[in-house]
Enzyme design. Structure first.
Site, PDB file in Angstrom:
ATOM      1  CE1 TYR A 149      63.298  77.645  46.319  1.00  0.00           C
ATOM      2  CE2 TYR A 149      61.173  76.624  45.920  1.00  0.00           C
ATOM      3  CZ  TYR A 149      62.463  76.888  45.523  1.00  0.00           C
ATOM      4  OH  TYR A 149      62.914  76.401  44.313  1.00  0.00           O
ATOM      5  CG  ASN A 178      58.363  67.916  42.283  1.00  0.00           C
ATOM      6  OD1 ASN A 178      58.980  68.392  43.232  1.00  0.00           O
ATOM      7  ND2 ASN A 178      57.053  67.784  42.285  1.00  0.00           N
ATOM      8  CE  LYS A 192      64.127  70.338  45.321  1.00  0.00           C
ATOM      9  NZ  LYS A 192      64.303  70.644  43.924  1.00  0.00           N
TER      10      LYS A 192
END
Ligand code: NAD
Length: 331
Positions: A149, A178, A192
């Protein structure tokens, strides 16, 4: 009334793309959303929404036709559990999506192009300690990004540079740290850590234990979705063409994150630790000096406030799905 700017948001059926569409419509843009799927939790605000697979070049040409600016958010992605175990699929799909989209944008004469990169491009060797030094944009090299990724993200950042230098496509590159908030995936394997912990706490009863991946001492910073879309908007209106961090610079451990979510839920929740589960890098935080300088702004929503809003939304979704027992609902 002046002519509306026509923009495309790819990944408009996903978490950040869906919120971004709302922000751009509210700011007076004409918005086309494109995704391989419709938004999951509420209807899109886009003027047009096309279900298209952007791995295919012809679909990218259709997506960008009559468009002045592209916000590229489509990606095959998920949390650390997903990206560590699906590297081949991720690099294949995202390379195809991103190269085909920027090439179609070049061919169609799109004026400005945003690429959504990630903190996963930062080298592993700078993130070996929980008490990590915040990551500055120039720390990206020498490169050692997250395998799969992160390499694809860093490669695509370079493509944007070359398309600007050689073809005159005016690109912007943002590195998210995030992002979390309501309307994000909270179950099924792609979620997540903030969403996963909100779900686990919501499903737990007062005094229960929830499982944490790793020892929970790994550190991160978390940025609320409203700040994310505001930062994207400001970056696109700026003349800054280099990659820019977009995140909070308040670093906490996963154990502290669990405690904050428990406080938002009004529950006492204990932790068990599964040391066999993936944790990603040991520590990660955003250095926001350049963000403040370039955008004259920084994220505003406190972690406590953002987590409380996210927790209420996930708890509400679980309740609608009949997954909460009476005891697990906070008093
Ligand atoms: P998301 O998974 O919610 O949204 C991505 C969307 O892309 C999904 O709706 C998905 O269906 C769509 N998509 C996947 N394959 C497609 C295809 N072949 N054709 C068309 N659409 C396709 O993820 P998100 O959190 O909204 O992330 C948006 C962008 O931000 C991505 O580029 C992601 O890598 C990046 N990013 C996000 C975070 C974060 O914390 N959420 C962090 C770093 C980078």
């Amino acid at each position: 009334m002046s002519k509306q700017t026509r923009v495309l948001v790819t990944g408009a059926g996903g978490f950040i793309g869906h919120h971004l569409v709302k922000r751009l419509v509210n700011s007076g843009y004409w918005v086309r959303g494109v995704d391989i799927k419709e938004p999951e939790y509420e209807a899109t605000a886009a003027h047009e929404f096309h279900v298209l697979d952007l791995r295919k070049y012809d679909n990218c040409l259709e997506a960008v036709s009559n468009i002045e600016e592209v916000y590229g958010l489509a990606a095959n992605m998920g949390g650390i559990g997903f990206i560590e175990s699906n590297k081949g699929v991720i690099v294949r799909d995202n390379t195809m999506i991103n190269l085909h989209t920027i090439e179609a944008a070049r061919v169609q004469g799109v004026k400005r192009y945003l690429y959504t990169s990630s903190a996963c491009i930062y080298p592993g060797y700078r993130q070996n300690e929980a008490a990590v030094t915040p990551l500055r944009e120039e720390d990206a090299y020498p490169a050692e990004p997250e395998d799969g990724y992160g390499w694809e993200k860093l490669y695509m950042e370079r493509i944007c540079r070359h398309y600007t230098e050689d073809f005159g496509v005016d690109t912007r590159v943002v590195r998210f740290h995030n992002i979390f908030g309501p309307l994000g995936t909270y179950d099924g394997g792609r979620e997540k850590s903030p969403a996963a912990i909100c779900r686990k706490v919501a499903l737990a009863e007062d005094g229960d234990a929830i499982e944490v991946w790793g020892d929970g001492e790994q550190t991160r910073s978390y940025c609320y979705i409203d700040d994310c879309v505001e930062g994207i908007y400001r970056l696109m209106r700026s003349d800054y063409r280099e990659p820019l961090n977009l995140g909070q610079d308040r670093m906490i451990s996963i154990n502290q994150l669990v405690d904050m979510v428990s406080a938002a839920a009004g529950k006492k929740v204990y932790r068990t630790h599964d040391l066999t589960k993936p944790q990603g890098v040991r520590g990660r935080n955003s250095d926001n000096d350049r963000l403040r300088k370039i955008l004259g702004w920084e994220p505003q929503v406190s972690l406590e406030d953002g987590l409380a809003r996210t927790y209420r939304w996930i708890e509400g979704e679980l309740a609608k799905a009949g997954r909460l027992t009476r005891e697990s609902v906070a008093a």
